[in-house]
Write a protein that holds these residues in place. Structure first.
Motif, PDB file in Angstrom:
ATOM      1  N   THR A 188       0.812  -1.219   0.000  1.00  0.00           N
ATOM      2  CA  THR A 188       0.000   0.000   0.000  1.00  0.00           C
ATOM      3  C   THR A 188       0.845   1.269   0.000  1.00  0.00           C
ATOM      4  N   GLN A 189       2.106   1.174  -0.389  1.00  0.00           N
ATOM      5  CA  GLN A 189       2.932   2.369  -0.484  1.00  0.00           C
ATOM      6  C   GLN A 189       2.341   3.311  -1.527  1.00  0.00           C
ATOM      7  N   PRO A 190       2.265   4.627  -1.235  1.00  0.00           N
ATOM      8  CA  PRO A 190       1.675   5.562  -2.197  1.00  0.00           C
ATOM      9  C   PRO A 190       2.482   5.653  -3.486  1.00  0.00           C
ATOM     10  N   LYS A 191       1.787   5.787  -4.593  1.00  0.00           N
ATOM     11  CA  LYS A 191       2.448   5.899  -5.881  1.00  0.00           C
ATOM     12  C   LYS A 191       2.864   7.334  -6.153  1.00  0.00           C
ATOM     13  N   ARG A 192       3.875   7.475  -6.996  1.00  0.00           N
ATOM     14  CA  ARG A 192       4.285   8.805  -7.449  1.00  0.00           C
ATOM     15  C   ARG A 192       3.203   9.352  -8.378  1.00  0.00           C
ATOM     16  N   ARG A 193       2.931  10.635  -8.297  1.00  0.00           N
ATOM     17  CA  ARG A 193       1.925  11.267  -9.132  1.00  0.00           C
ATOM     18  C   ARG A 193       2.635  12.299 -10.006  1.00  0.00           C
ATOM     19  N   VAL A 194       2.721  12.022 -11.308  1.00  0.00           N
ATOM     20  CA  VAL A 194       3.440  12.924 -12.202  1.00  0.00           C
ATOM     21  C   VAL A 194       2.577  13.272 -13.413  1.00  0.00           C
ATOM     22  N   GLY A 195       2.835  14.434 -13.962  1.00  0.00           N
ATOM     23  CA  GLY A 195       2.094  14.887 -15.140  1.00  0.00           C
ATOM     24  C   GLY A 195       2.932  14.745 -16.395  1.00  0.00           C
ATOM     25  N   ILE A 196       2.242  14.591 -17.519  1.00  0.00           N
ATOM     26  CA  ILE A 196       2.905  14.555 -18.825  1.00  0.00           C
ATOM     27  C   ILE A 196       2.249  15.596 -19.726  1.00  0.00           C
ATOM     28  N   LEU A 197       3.064  16.472 -20.274  1.00  0.00           N
ATOM     29  CA  LEU A 197       2.593  17.459 -21.240  1.00  0.00           C
ATOM     30  C   LEU A 197       3.244  17.139 -22.574  1.00  0.00           C
ATOM     31  N   GLY A 198       2.464  16.571 -23.484  1.00  0.00           N
ATOM     32  CA  GLY A 198       2.988  16.214 -24.788  1.00  0.00           C
ATOM     33  C   GLY A 198       2.752  17.304 -25.812  1.00  0.00           C
ATOM     34  N   GLY A 199       3.461  17.223 -26.924  1.00  0.00           N
ATOM     35  CA  GLY A 199       3.288  18.200 -27.994  1.00  0.00           C
ATOM     36  C   GLY A 199       4.486  18.195 -28.921  1.00  0.00           C
ATOM     37  N   THR A 200       4.367  18.937 -30.005  1.00  0.00           N
ATOM     38  CA  THR A 200       5.521  19.050 -30.899  1.00  0.00           C
ATOM     39  C   THR A 200       6.530  20.057 -30.356  1.00  0.00           C
ATOM     40  N   PHE A 201       6.042  21.057 -29.594  1.00  0.00           N
ATOM     41  CA  PHE A 201       6.923  22.100 -29.045  1.00  0.00           C
ATOM     42  C   PHE A 201       7.755  22.699 -30.165  1.00  0.00           C
ATOM     43  N   ASN A 202       7.033  23.330 -31.103  1.00  0.00           N
ATOM     44  CA  ASN A 202       7.632  23.769 -32.365  1.00  0.00           C
ATOM     45  C   ASN A 202       7.371  25.252 -32.638  1.00  0.00           C
ATOM     46  N   PRO A 203       7.885  26.169 -31.773  1.00  0.00           N
ATOM     47  CA  PRO A 203       8.770  25.956 -30.634  1.00  0.00           C
ATOM     48  C   PRO A 203       8.006  25.958 -29.304  1.00  0.00           C
ATOM     49  N   PRO A 204       8.690  25.599 -28.194  1.00  0.00           N
ATOM     50  CA  PRO A 204       8.068  25.733 -26.872  1.00  0.00           C
ATOM     51  C   PRO A 204       7.955  27.205 -26.509  1.00  0.00           C
ATOM     52  N   HIS A 205       6.922  27.563 -25.740  1.00  0.00           N
ATOM     53  CA  HIS A 205       6.734  28.968 -25.363  1.00  0.00           C
ATOM     54  C   HIS A 205       6.225  29.064 -23.930  1.00  0.00           C
ATOM     55  N   ILE A 206       6.049  30.280 -23.458  1.00  0.00           N
ATOM     56  CA  ILE A 206       5.698  30.467 -22.045  1.00  0.00           C
ATOM     57  C   ILE A 206       4.320  29.913 -21.722  1.00  0.00           C
TER      58      ILE A 206
END
Length: 217
Positions: free
Chosen positions: A24-42
């Motif tokens: 019952t150890q807690p799992k890590r909670r992480v986010g994923i932001l996908g995209g082409t990032f063409n280009p990445p911006h603020i």
């Protein structure tokens, strides 16, 4: 004999309790932001930061795609440039990181295939997949969407003009509205129009150094 049975039972009970605690150890909670990032911006950085803090996630991974199958065909510069631009954009934030699996695999980037691999490699992690409000309506068209919905929690980022409706479970996050897109930035860069503060400084310096988005690059 009675005392012996009691001791044996107690020992088994202790062993059983220890096993339950491990499971019952807690799992890590992480986010994923996908995209082409063409280009990445603020806008990308703000979305990642807001989702991370509002949902209390441990980390946000920026995942550049090799070739996204669910979007209209659009020209993207070489993956090595897009990857490095993301790395430069996020390097000052320890909560942000890069997930390279789709670029390393190459070809069409099906989110389902990516998440199956990530879940196999990191069974202790719960993934929160971040999508814009404009992409939510396309979810029914995604590859193996029913199976994908069992692997991740979808996080929808509000976008003016798009409804908060989906046949799939969505965690909606309210972020500051910004009228900025990679498409408009590419046009401005090609015409040598100023994009200061819209693209992270280190990323912008790299774009200028490499002559990206100029003369077909």
């Amino acid at each position: 004999m009675s005392d012996l049975k009691e001791q044996t039972f107690s020992a088994n009970k202790i062993q059983f309790s220890t096993e339950i605690e491990i499971d019952t150890q807690p799992k890590r909670r992480v986010g994923i932001l996908g995209g082409t990032f063409n280009p990445p911006h603020i806008g990308h950085l703000i979305i990642a930061d807001q989702v991370c803090h509002q949902l209390g996630l441990e980390k946000i991974y920026f995942m550049p795609s090799a070739n996204p199958p669910h979007q209209d065909e659009k020209r993207a510069i070489d993956a090595k440039h897009r990857l490095h631009m993301v790395e430069l954009a996020i390097e000052d934030n320890t909560v942000f990181d890069v997930e390279k699996s789709e670029i390393d695999r190459g070809g069409k980037s099906y989110t389902y295939d990516t998440l199956v691999k990530l879940k196999e490699e990191h069974p202790d992690t719960e993934y929160y997949f971040i999508i814009g409000g404009d992409m939510v309506e396309y979810l029914p068209k995604w590859y193996k969407i029913e199976d994908l919905a069992q692997l991740v929690e979808f996080v929808g980022v509000n976008r003016p003009g798009y409804p908060f409706i989906s046949p799939y479970s969505i965690i909606w996050v309210d972020v500051p509205s910004m009228d900025i897109s990679s498409t408009s930035l590419r046009k401005n860069l090609k015409m040598n129009c100023p994009v200061n503060y819209l693209i992270p400084e280190k990323t912008l310096n790299y774009i200028r150094q490499e002559g990206l988005y100029q003369d077909g690059k």
